[in-house]
Design an enzyme around this catalytic site. Sequence first.
Site, mmCIF file in Angstrom:
data_model
loop_
_atom_site.group_PDB
_atom_site.id
_atom_site.type_symbol
_atom_site.label_atom_id
_atom_site.label_comp_id
_atom_site.label_asym_id
_atom_site.label_seq_id
_atom_site.Cartn_x
_atom_site.Cartn_y
_atom_site.Cartn_z
ATOM 1 N N THR A 78 0.856 -1.169 0.128
ATOM 2 C CA THR A 78 0.258 -0.046 -0.009
ATOM 3 C C THR A 78 0.520 1.194 0.121
ATOM 4 O OG1 THR A 78 -1.712 -1.181 0.950
ATOM 5 C CG2 THR A 78 -1.767 1.232 1.161
ATOM 6 N N ASN A 157 -5.771 -9.218 -7.568
ATOM 7 C CA ASN A 157 -5.762 -9.966 -6.519
ATOM 8 C C ASN A 157 -7.233 -10.693 -6.240
ATOM 9 O OD1 ASN A 157 -6.246 -7.019 -6.207
ATOM 10 N ND2 ASN A 157 -7.114 -7.763 -4.292
ATOM 11 N N GLN A 185 0.682 -9.016 -6.083
ATOM 12 C CA GLN A 185 0.379 -10.351 -6.391
ATOM 13 C C GLN A 185 1.172 -11.163 -7.067
ATOM 14 O OE1 GLN A 185 -1.826 -11.999 -4.745
ATOM 15 N NE2 GLN A 185 -2.915 -10.335 -3.569
ATOM 16 N N SER A 205 5.505 -6.736 -1.558
ATOM 17 C CA SER A 205 5.046 -6.796 -0.251
ATOM 18 C C SER A 205 5.391 -8.265 0.252
ATOM 19 C CB SER A 205 3.571 -6.651 -0.136
ATOM 20 O OG SER A 205 3.106 -6.634 1.058
ATOM 21 N N ALA A 206 6.262 -8.472 1.340
ATOM 22 C CA ALA A 206 6.748 -9.664 1.609
ATOM 23 C C ALA A 206 5.790 -10.584 2.222
ATOM 24 C CB ALA A 206 7.936 -9.454 2.694
ATOM 25 N N HIS A 207 4.822 -10.169 2.699
ATOM 26 C CA HIS A 207 4.027 -11.117 3.480
ATOM 27 C C HIS A 207 3.155 -11.906 2.372
ATOM 28 C CE1 HIS A 207 -0.179 -9.096 3.611
ATOM 29 N NE2 HIS A 207 0.556 -8.020 2.975
ATOM 30 N N CYS A 335 -22.522 -8.663 -5.496
ATOM 31 C CA CYS A 335 -23.248 -7.413 -6.067
ATOM 32 C C CYS A 335 -23.767 -6.510 -4.817
ATOM 33 C CB CYS A 335 -24.164 -7.539 -7.019
ATOM 34 S SG CYS A 335 -23.287 -8.136 -8.716
#
Length: 390
Positions: A78, A157, A185, A205-207, A335
Amino acid sequence: MTPHHATPSVYFDNAATTPLDPEVLDAMLPFLKEHFGNPSSIHGHGRKVRAAIENARKTIAHLIGAAPAEISFTSGGTEADNYAAFGSIRTLGLKHAITSKLEHHAVLHTLEALEKLGEIELSFVRFDEQGKLDLEHLDELLGTHTRSFVSLMHANNEIGNLNDIEAIGQLCRQHGAIFHTDTVQTMGHYRHDVRQLQNHFLVGSAHKFHGPKGSGFLYTASGLQVQPLIHGGAQERNVRAGTENVYGIVGLAKALEIAYRDMAEHQRYIQGLKDRFIEKLRAEIEDVQFNGLSADAEQSLYTVLSVSLPPSEFNEMLLFNLDINRVSASGGSACTSGSNIGSHVLTALGCDPQRGAVRFSMSKYNTAEEVDYAVEQLAKMYRPQIARMH
Ligand code: PLP
């Protein structure tokens, strides 16, 4: 059923986060236990830790074909997305940005915030009902302004669609646009080489690849100097102030190293699990469908399968029922536009509100038995319903 837990449980939410690899933990532990110095200190304790950070930077740079100076450490995907957008738009004074409604909120909400501040005009690229981007429309949008900021992700993602970032990059170059691609991703799951891609920004992003949470990086092509978002000390070449997340950075580099080392083997293995998922679901559940290009092995991320289930009384409680049966997956009702709990991606694709949606996302730690178990849990819900309808 996962190797780490005594209580049988199945974890199929690896696109949300992945378990830490024990090899990564081993690399991090000395920086939690012994090497506590502040990397900005010039004494021995500090220098030891500084060296670890710079080694991590070199490792990551080498893996993605970048120069160490092009890698900045962040708190994750982020923040890196925010840097790419805020940093380049403000530094270069760009007045137009292009993205798509299928992007992660880390990009979408960031660009919407810049639009709200009156700093940019925001355009959205069209896509078809499967989420395939309309590159002719992108070409048109690029032609409307002298220099745009383009942010289009590598893989989605939620539905797993892979975008052709080489083709997008080429269009951006033709129009002199700045191109950021959200690779959260795909980092650690596909080989990225910035010399080939020639984009301006890329993130990790490492995680998402068995590293620690709260640790990521931004690649910024040399020649572009983004403005700081966090002000203070001179860390990260004055771009991102604050004492570094040392063990997070060490873990990030180790996780990426392992991911690159074992990539071919894991890709084959996980794609095999995904193929089995698709095959078994098709055999067990009548009218099962797959969102976006999720079932297309060539055009989707091998770790993500987005399943669309037939209209049923079970749809509302789908994730809850899976959870009761110890299967962790995600999705969100398709939806529920206007509400925060729905999937903005499935809503943007114009999904059928009668159908259920669940995303299974896999890692190297999942097994074929877990796939069979998860399919069986779904089949238990949907089989009797189908039988009643006939
Ligand atoms: N971008 C994409 C495509 C993601 O999937 C995610 C995480 O779900 C992010 C950005 C945000 O990454 P982080 O959790 O490291 O902030």
